[in-house]
Design an enzyme around this catalytic site. Structure first.
Site, PDB file in Angstrom:
ATOM      1  N   LYS A 110     -16.728   0.205  73.117  1.00 23.36           N
ATOM      2  CA  LYS A 110     -16.096   1.274  72.339  1.00 23.36           C
ATOM      3  C   LYS A 110     -15.823   2.516  73.179  1.00 23.36           C
ATOM      4  O   LYS A 110     -14.863   3.231  72.931  1.00 23.36           O
ATOM      5  CB  LYS A 110     -16.976   1.662  71.145  1.00 23.36           C
ATOM      6  CG  LYS A 110     -16.919   0.673  69.996  1.00 23.36           C
ATOM      7  CD  LYS A 110     -17.481   1.297  68.733  1.00 23.36           C
ATOM      8  CE  LYS A 110     -17.536   0.306  67.584  1.00 23.36           C
ATOM      9  NZ  LYS A 110     -18.209   0.876  66.405  1.00 23.36           N
ATOM     10  N   LYS A 193      -8.531 -11.342  66.351  1.00 25.56           N
ATOM     11  CA  LYS A 193      -9.176 -11.187  65.053  1.00 25.56           C
ATOM     12  C   LYS A 193      -8.210 -10.589  64.037  1.00 25.56           C
ATOM     13  O   LYS A 193      -7.387  -9.743  64.397  1.00 25.56           O
ATOM     14  CB  LYS A 193     -10.376 -10.233  65.239  1.00 25.56           C
ATOM     15  CG  LYS A 193     -11.614 -10.652  64.469  1.00 25.56           C
ATOM     16  CD  LYS A 193     -12.791  -9.779  64.845  1.00 25.56           C
ATOM     17  CE  LYS A 193     -13.730  -9.657  63.659  1.00 25.56           C
ATOM     18  NZ  LYS A 193     -14.980  -8.974  63.968  1.00 25.56           N
ATOM     19  N   LYS A 196      -6.897  -4.628  60.546  1.00 25.25           N
ATOM     20  CA  LYS A 196      -6.048  -3.673  59.827  1.00 25.25           C
ATOM     21  C   LYS A 196      -5.137  -2.929  60.783  1.00 25.25           C
ATOM     22  O   LYS A 196      -4.151  -2.336  60.375  1.00 25.25           O
ATOM     23  CB  LYS A 196      -6.898  -2.684  59.038  1.00 25.25           C
ATOM     24  CG  LYS A 196      -7.735  -1.774  59.925  1.00 25.25           C
ATOM     25  CD  LYS A 196      -8.118  -0.493  59.211  1.00 25.25           C
ATOM     26  CE  LYS A 196      -8.785   0.450  60.205  1.00 25.25           C
ATOM     27  NZ  LYS A 196      -8.815   1.829  59.799  1.00 25.25           N
TER      28      LYS A 196
END
Ligand code: TRP
Length: 330
Positions: A110, A193, A196
């Protein structure tokens, strides 16, 4: 047995969220004592627009309830309303070691190349997660494969705290790792994956898609010209086919092999309409409850407030015990 699990409040909920976490929670609430929460304190470890964050928190709560999480069976709340999470996290920061956190792969992913610019919260994220489960004495924590390392850290923190302060305050939680069928992939690319943030809306089934949209997205989903094999090994090099079979299995609560037992030899011209019908029938009632509830802020807030008050009650003895074990006067 007590289960505790959290989910970050994101907007634009899709089939991946539903099959990955939400549906599992619904099944668990009948089997043991469950506490489920929206991890809004985790969400702020990266910048979140405040108005969007509160909207997403309500939206996620509405989705959970629409999908069948029953606030009368499971304790449902958002983390920020239970101050014990943040309080216990501070106490645990002093037990967790920098070296342990340096090994966390999710932080590395991240923060990427911008480690120096990441928030302290992003680095400390797994310690808050440890507080989330230890505060309730969770025995079982359902998590995806990507969260396993964080749960191991929670166990290490609990064991060190218990040892350092000669107490049995914390229970060491066991992970419940989800099966492989729950990693829902993009309908346009079987190796990414479902997300959104994918620019192509055709890559995902949104919780608010209507019947026709769902059917159309399945019809257009990327596949190959081969018929379905008789054995799951035959799906190994066929990511898109494997994904559609996996989705069918997860929705129906059967194994991918059982799907193939039923559909071996069928081409996608046959299998896709069957899958589309299954999805349409499953998602229709969830969507209609979701769309209705999403507007009803008052009802959602009342449910979350009630859940938080129950959670605070359950959390308090652990928080008190931790202060006491540390010799902190209060
Ligand atoms: N980090 C988890 C995720 O991103 C969410 C989470 C926060 C969680 N606290 C938790 C999951 C405690 C299980 C238990 O998926």
């Amino acid at each position: 047995m007590r289960t505790v699990s959290g989910i970050q409040p994101t907007g634009n909920l899709h089939l991946g969220n539903y099959l990955g976490a939400i549906k599992k929670w619904v099944a668990m609430q009948d089997q043991m004592e469950c506490l489920f929460f929206l991890a809004d304190l985790h969400a702020i470890t990266v910048y979140n627009d405040p108005a969007e964050l509160s909207a997403n928190t309500r939206e996620m709560a509405a989705a959970l309830i629409a999908a069948g999480v029953d606030p009368d069976k499971a304790v449902l709340f958002n983390q920020a309303r239970v101050p014990g999470h943040a309080e216990l996290a501070w106490l645990l920061f002093c037990t967790a070691r920098i070296g342990w956190l340096n090994r966390m792969t999710q932080f590395k992913e991240k923060s990427g190349k911008n480690r120096e610019g990441a928030s302290i919260g992003l680095f400390a994220y797994p310690v808050l997660q440890a507080a989330d489960v230890l505060i309730y004495g969770a025995t079982h924590v359902p998590v995806g494969e990507d969260q396993k390392q964080h749960l191991e850290l929670a166990r290490d923190i609990a064991a060190k705290f218990n040892g350092d302060f000669d107490t049995e305050l914390f229970t060491l939680p066991d992970p419940i790792i989800e099966g492989p069928a729950t990693r829902v992939m993009s309908l346009r690319n079987g190796s990414a994956k479902m997300s959104k943030s994918d620019p192509s809306d055709a890559s995902r089934i949104n919780l608010i898609d209507d019947d026709d949209t769902i059917a159309q997205k399945i019809r257009k989903a990327k596949t190959d010209p081969e018929p379905l094999p008789g054995n799951v090994n035959g799906l190994n090099e066929r990511a898109e086919a494997k994904n559609l079979v996996g989705i069918y299995a997860a929705v129906k609560d059967i194994t991918p092999q059982q799907v193939l037992d039923e559909h071996a030899g069928a081409g996608f011209g046959q299998f896709k309409p069957a899958l589309a019908e299954l999805l349409v029938e499953t998602l229709r009632p969830i969507r209609s409850r979701f769309v209705e509830l999403k507007q009803d802020h008052e009802q959602i807030d009342a449910i979350l407030c009630k859940g938080a008050s129950k959670a605070r009650e359950l959390a308090q003895p652990t928080v008190d015990g931790a202060y006491k074990a540390l010799g902190l006067l209060r």
